[in-house]
Design a protein around this motif. Structure first.
Motif, PDB file in Angstrom:
ATOM      1  N   ASN A  79       1.092  -0.962   0.308  1.00 10.41           N
ATOM      2  CA  ASN A  79      -0.131   0.305   0.371  1.00 10.41           C
ATOM      3  C   ASN A  79       0.951   1.500  -0.050  1.00 10.41           C
ATOM      4  OD1 ASN A  79      -1.737   2.396   0.741  1.00 10.41           O
ATOM      5  ND2 ASN A  79      -2.965   1.170   1.427  1.00 10.41           N
ATOM      6  N   VAL A  80       0.789   1.733  -1.556  1.00  8.23           N
ATOM      7  CA  VAL A  80       1.235   2.934  -0.991  1.00  8.23           C
ATOM      8  C   VAL A  80       0.325   4.329  -0.703  1.00  8.23           C
ATOM      9  CG1 VAL A  80       2.956   5.108  -2.460  1.00  8.23           C
ATOM     10  CG2 VAL A  80       2.498   1.882  -2.781  1.00  8.23           C
ATOM     11  N   ALA A  81       1.122   4.694   0.593  1.00 10.96           N
ATOM     12  CA  ALA A  81       0.266   5.709   1.224  1.00 10.96           C
ATOM     13  C   ALA A  81       0.563   7.516   1.091  1.00 10.96           C
ATOM     14  CB  ALA A  81      -0.188   5.662   2.784  1.00 10.96           C
ATOM     15  N   TYR A 112      14.669  -4.770  -9.494  1.00 13.87           N
ATOM     16  CA  TYR A 112      13.678  -3.918  -8.175  1.00 13.87           C
ATOM     17  C   TYR A 112      12.342  -3.876  -9.356  1.00 13.87           C
ATOM     18  CZ  TYR A 112      11.266  -0.460  -5.894  1.00 13.87           C
ATOM     19  OH  TYR A 112       9.694   0.122  -5.428  1.00 13.87           O
ATOM     20  N   ALA A 113      11.356  -4.604  -8.682  1.00 14.64           N
ATOM     21  CA  ALA A 113      10.138  -3.875  -9.613  1.00 14.64           C
ATOM     22  C   ALA A 113       9.305  -3.916  -8.069  1.00 14.64           C
ATOM     23  CB  ALA A 113       9.652  -5.560  -9.568  1.00 14.64           C
ATOM     24  N   GLY A 114       8.416  -2.150  -8.783  1.00 14.32           N
ATOM     25  CA  GLY A 114       7.903  -1.684  -7.587  1.00 14.32           C
ATOM     26  C   GLY A 114       6.026  -1.140  -8.401  1.00 14.32           C
ATOM     27  N   ILE A 115       5.792  -0.755  -7.086  1.00 18.62           N
ATOM     28  CA  ILE A 115       4.413  -0.388  -7.221  1.00 18.62           C
ATOM     29  C   ILE A 115       4.557   1.836  -7.213  1.00 18.62           C
ATOM     30  CG2 ILE A 115       2.558  -2.320  -8.004  1.00 18.62           C
ATOM     31  CD1 ILE A 115       1.778  -1.330  -5.350  1.00 18.62           C
ATOM     32  N   GLY A 116       3.776   2.408  -7.877  1.00 18.02           N
ATOM     33  CA  GLY A 116       3.943   3.837  -6.784  1.00 18.02           C
ATOM     34  C   GLY A 116       2.289   4.656  -7.800  1.00 18.02           C
ATOM     35  N   THR A 160      -4.693  -1.050  -1.031  1.00 20.76           N
ATOM     36  CA  THR A 160      -3.705  -1.975  -1.534  1.00 20.76           C
ATOM     37  C   THR A 160      -3.544  -3.259  -2.772  1.00 20.76           C
ATOM     38  OG1 THR A 160      -3.796  -2.176   1.029  1.00 20.76           O
ATOM     39  CG2 THR A 160      -2.506  -4.544   0.383  1.00 20.76           C
ATOM     40  N   TYR A 161      -2.527  -3.629  -3.070  1.00 21.86           N
ATOM     41  CA  TYR A 161      -2.445  -4.040  -4.169  1.00 21.86           C
ATOM     42  C   TYR A 161      -1.622  -5.350  -3.930  1.00 21.86           C
ATOM     43  CZ  TYR A 161      -4.347  -0.176  -6.012  1.00 21.86           C
ATOM     44  OH  TYR A 161      -4.872   1.391  -6.199  1.00 21.86           O
ATOM     45  N   ARG A 162      -2.248  -6.554  -4.369  1.00 22.96           N
ATOM     46  CA  ARG A 162      -0.625  -7.819  -4.378  1.00 22.96           C
ATOM     47  C   ARG A 162      -0.222  -7.696  -5.321  1.00 22.96           C
ATOM     48  NH1 ARG A 162       0.721 -10.854  -0.694  1.00 22.96           N
ATOM     49  NH2 ARG A 162       1.464 -13.898  -0.647  1.00 22.96           N
ATOM     50  N   ALA A 203       8.637   7.634  -0.753  1.00 21.35           N
ATOM     51  CA  ALA A 203       7.329   6.836  -0.735  1.00 21.35           C
ATOM     52  C   ALA A 203       7.151   6.124   0.884  1.00 21.35           C
ATOM     53  CB  ALA A 203       7.167   5.972  -1.374  1.00 21.35           C
ATOM     54  N   ASN A 204       6.174   6.535   1.576  1.00 22.26           N
ATOM     55  CA  ASN A 204       5.364   5.965   2.529  1.00 22.26           C
ATOM     56  C   ASN A 204       4.697   4.550   2.109  1.00 22.26           C
ATOM     57  OD1 ASN A 204       3.299   7.798   3.804  1.00 22.26           O
ATOM     58  ND2 ASN A 204       4.508   8.628   2.850  1.00 22.26           N
ATOM     59  N   GLY A 205       4.167   4.150   3.207  1.00 15.75           N
ATOM     60  CA  GLY A 205       3.291   2.738   3.113  1.00 15.75           C
ATOM     61  C   GLY A 205       3.721   1.695   4.169  1.00 15.75           C
ATOM     62  N   THR A 206       2.862   0.537   3.685  1.00  8.98           N
ATOM     63  CA  THR A 206       2.909  -0.248   4.365  1.00  8.98           C
ATOM     64  C   THR A 206       3.023  -2.142   3.570  1.00  8.98           C
ATOM     65  OG1 THR A 206       0.546  -0.878   3.919  1.00  8.98           O
ATOM     66  CG2 THR A 206       1.099   0.547   5.987  1.00  8.98           C
TER      67      THR A 206
END
Length: 326
Positions: A79-81, A112-116, A160-162, A203-206
């Motif tokens: 989860n990118v808050a 690296y693989a990420g979401i944003g 939130t995304y898987r 970024a911040n999130g969980t």
């Protein structure tokens, strides 16, 4: 073909409650026993929300201990808050095949693989509008080489995304939620093994429900026209019209020698007079093949189970069945 890798099965639900059914003995002092923290940012895995809270600056990383692997699947609920600034393009994700970790923004050798969510400046080169969600994949080499960035409009702050990252051989695929089609499907053979890490950028999130697994879970429909993650031994192998085709005596293998217990299914179409099938626990050395094979014999209308040892074969079982040529 890659050598055998050790079996890695890592799961973290970040449950710190002593009565938890998932990590029943995990206390508030054990996060550091599982992770090595590097670079800018704060990682809080000892909170009562049963999530990993991340507030990351320029490329902070939490390296997961004892996850050395080559062919690997990494999954996490992310989860990118929010992000550090309006133009930050903040993202959270995972590193695979990572080595030589340092505190720098791109301080590792790995992928690296990420979401944003894109900041207030559009990325016109990759078709990502300002404020639009994205998936990004790159090669880290104490620097950064972008491999792919795609717009994913459904990704927004606070949801939130898987994320699921799958790498077998040189092929790296990235999935989101339950979509069976990868959002990113690229090839890169620079790195063959390393550790797994969680990583963020401004970024911040969980994070939650992190899974690292080397158990074979591979699929290929060959619709992308490539078989680069496969290694061909003898014969002529090619991909066309969404299928792999072999001519002559030989085999093509994928994976590594650590794959032992698994289920293998595929559509096999022999040509007239040919024998074709699937191989498991197979290897080749000096043009001599070892392993187990299930073969369709078109000429003799048979299904056979075959064992091969250094090029010498024996039929373990067979039965008559109609085998139609393609």
């Amino acid at each position: 073909m890659p050598v055998a890798q050790k079996d890695v099965q890592f799961v973290d639900h970040f449950n710190t409650n002593a009565n938890s059914q998932t990590n029943p003995n995990r206390g508030n002092d054990t996060f550091a026993n599982w992770y090595t923290i590097m670079g800018e940012g704060t990682w809080n895995g000892n909170n009562t929300d049963n999530q990993l809270k991340a507030d990351i600056g320029m490329g902070g990383k939490a390296v997961i201990k004892d996850t050395e692997s080559s062919d690997v699947i990494v999954e996490a609920d992310i989860n990118v808050a929010g992000q550090a600034a309006a133009g930050a393009n903040g993202n959270l994700g995972v590193v695979i095949r990572g080595t030589d970790f340092t505190t720098g923004v791109d301080g590792a050798n790995g992928y690296y693989a990420g979401i944003g969510v894109q900041g207030n400046n559009a990325d016109n080169n990759n078709g990502v509008a300002a404020g639009q969600g994205f998936i990004e994949v790159g090669r880290m080499h104490q620097g950064w080489t972008a491999l792919k960035k795609v717009a994913v409009p459904e990704i927004v702050h606070g949801e939130t995304y898987r994320l699921r990252v799958v790498m077998v051989g040189s092929r790296l695929r990235v999935y989101l939620n339950d979509n069976p089609v990868p959002y990113v499907d690229v090839y890169d053979a620079t790195y063959t093994g390393g550790q797994v890490a969680l990583r963020g950028f401004r970024a911040n999130g969980t994070y939650d429900n992190v899974v690292v697994s080397t158990a074979p879970r591979y699929e290929a429909d060959f619709e992308n026209g490539s078989m680069n993650e496969w290694t061909a031994y003898m014969g002529n192998w090619s991909v066309a019209d969404g299928a792999m085709k072999g001519q002559g005596a030989g085999m093509a293998l994928v994976g590594n020698h650590g794959w032992s217990d698994y289920e293998y299914t595929g559509t096999v179409t022999p040509e007239a007079g040919a024998i074709a099938g699937l191989a498991v626990r197979a290897m080749a050395a000096n043009s001599k093949v070892s392993g187990y094979f299930v073969a369709l014999d078109e000429a003799n209308d048979k299904l056979q189970g075959i064992k091969a040892e250094r090029g010498e074969t024996s039929v373990l079982a067979e039965k008559a069945m109609a085998v139609n040529a393609g």
